[in-house]
Design an enzyme around this catalytic site. Structure first.
Site, PDB file in Angstrom:
ATOM      1  N   GLU A  65      30.398   6.538 -24.972  1.00  0.00           N
ATOM      2  CA  GLU A  65      31.552   6.965 -25.773  1.00  0.00           C
ATOM      3  C   GLU A  65      32.565   5.831 -25.886  1.00  0.00           C
ATOM      4  O   GLU A  65      33.152   5.602 -26.951  1.00  0.00           O
ATOM      5  CB  GLU A  65      32.219   8.182 -25.126  1.00  0.00           C
ATOM      6  N   CYS A 118      31.879  12.377 -19.282  1.00  0.00           N
ATOM      7  CA  CYS A 118      32.557  12.233 -17.990  1.00  0.00           C
ATOM      8  C   CYS A 118      34.073  12.327 -18.185  1.00  0.00           C
ATOM      9  O   CYS A 118      34.583  12.269 -19.308  1.00  0.00           O
ATOM     10  CB  CYS A 118      32.175  10.909 -17.328  1.00  0.00           C
TER      11      CYS A 118
END
Ligand code: THU
Length: 138
Positions: free
Chosen positions: A50, A81
């Site tokens: 990401e 996360c």
């Protein structure tokens, strides 16, 4: 988006975890940005997929994420996360959709607001002029 994320996953540098991740984000402009995880022999230095995609978006001049796709190869859908949630929140509203995918397609769809409720974001700081600042009295 899924195809771009899959292609990024195929290029992941994940020799240590062997857990490859691909991501694709759609910006407000409609442009798509993909990224993969980039691990490092100094383990903590590794970067999530990401973050790679967000970096590409910012470098290209976009600043708003409206949708994100995250692809992994494990049996379970992989949720971003905590650090990635915070990084997404810098550029996305709580209603931005986040699709958790396997190679075959979407396994679950959620929103950034569900992933990161009560987020600390740019609005928390208020406008720059209203911030406390200046030299600290000795
Ligand atoms: N990883 C991501 O790329 N995105 C996440 O949201 C979770 C974890 C990567 C980091 C590391 O390279 C590997 O997955 C195993 O943790």
């Amino acid at each position: 988006m899924l195809d771009l994320a899959r292609r990024a996953l195929a290029n992941a540098h994940a020799p240590y975890s062997r857990f490859r991740v691909g991501a694709c984000i759609r910006a407000g402009s409609g442009r798509l940005y993909a990224g993969c995880n980039v691990e490092n022999a100094a383990y903590p230095v590794g970067q999530c997929a990401e973050a790679t995609a967000i970096g590409a978006m910012v470098a290209a001049g976009d600043r708003q994420i409206v949708e994100a796709v995250i692809v992994t190869e494990g049996a379970e859908p992989c949720s971003p996360c905590g650090r990635c949630r915070q990084q997404l929140a810098e550029f996305a509203r709580p209603d931005a959709r986040v699709h958790l995918c396997g190679p075959e397609g979407v396994r679950a769809t959620t929103t950034l607001g569900e992933l990161l409720p009560l987020a600390f974001g740019p609005d928390t700081l208020g406008p720059p002029g209203a911030r406390a600042g200046g030299p600290i009295d000795p």
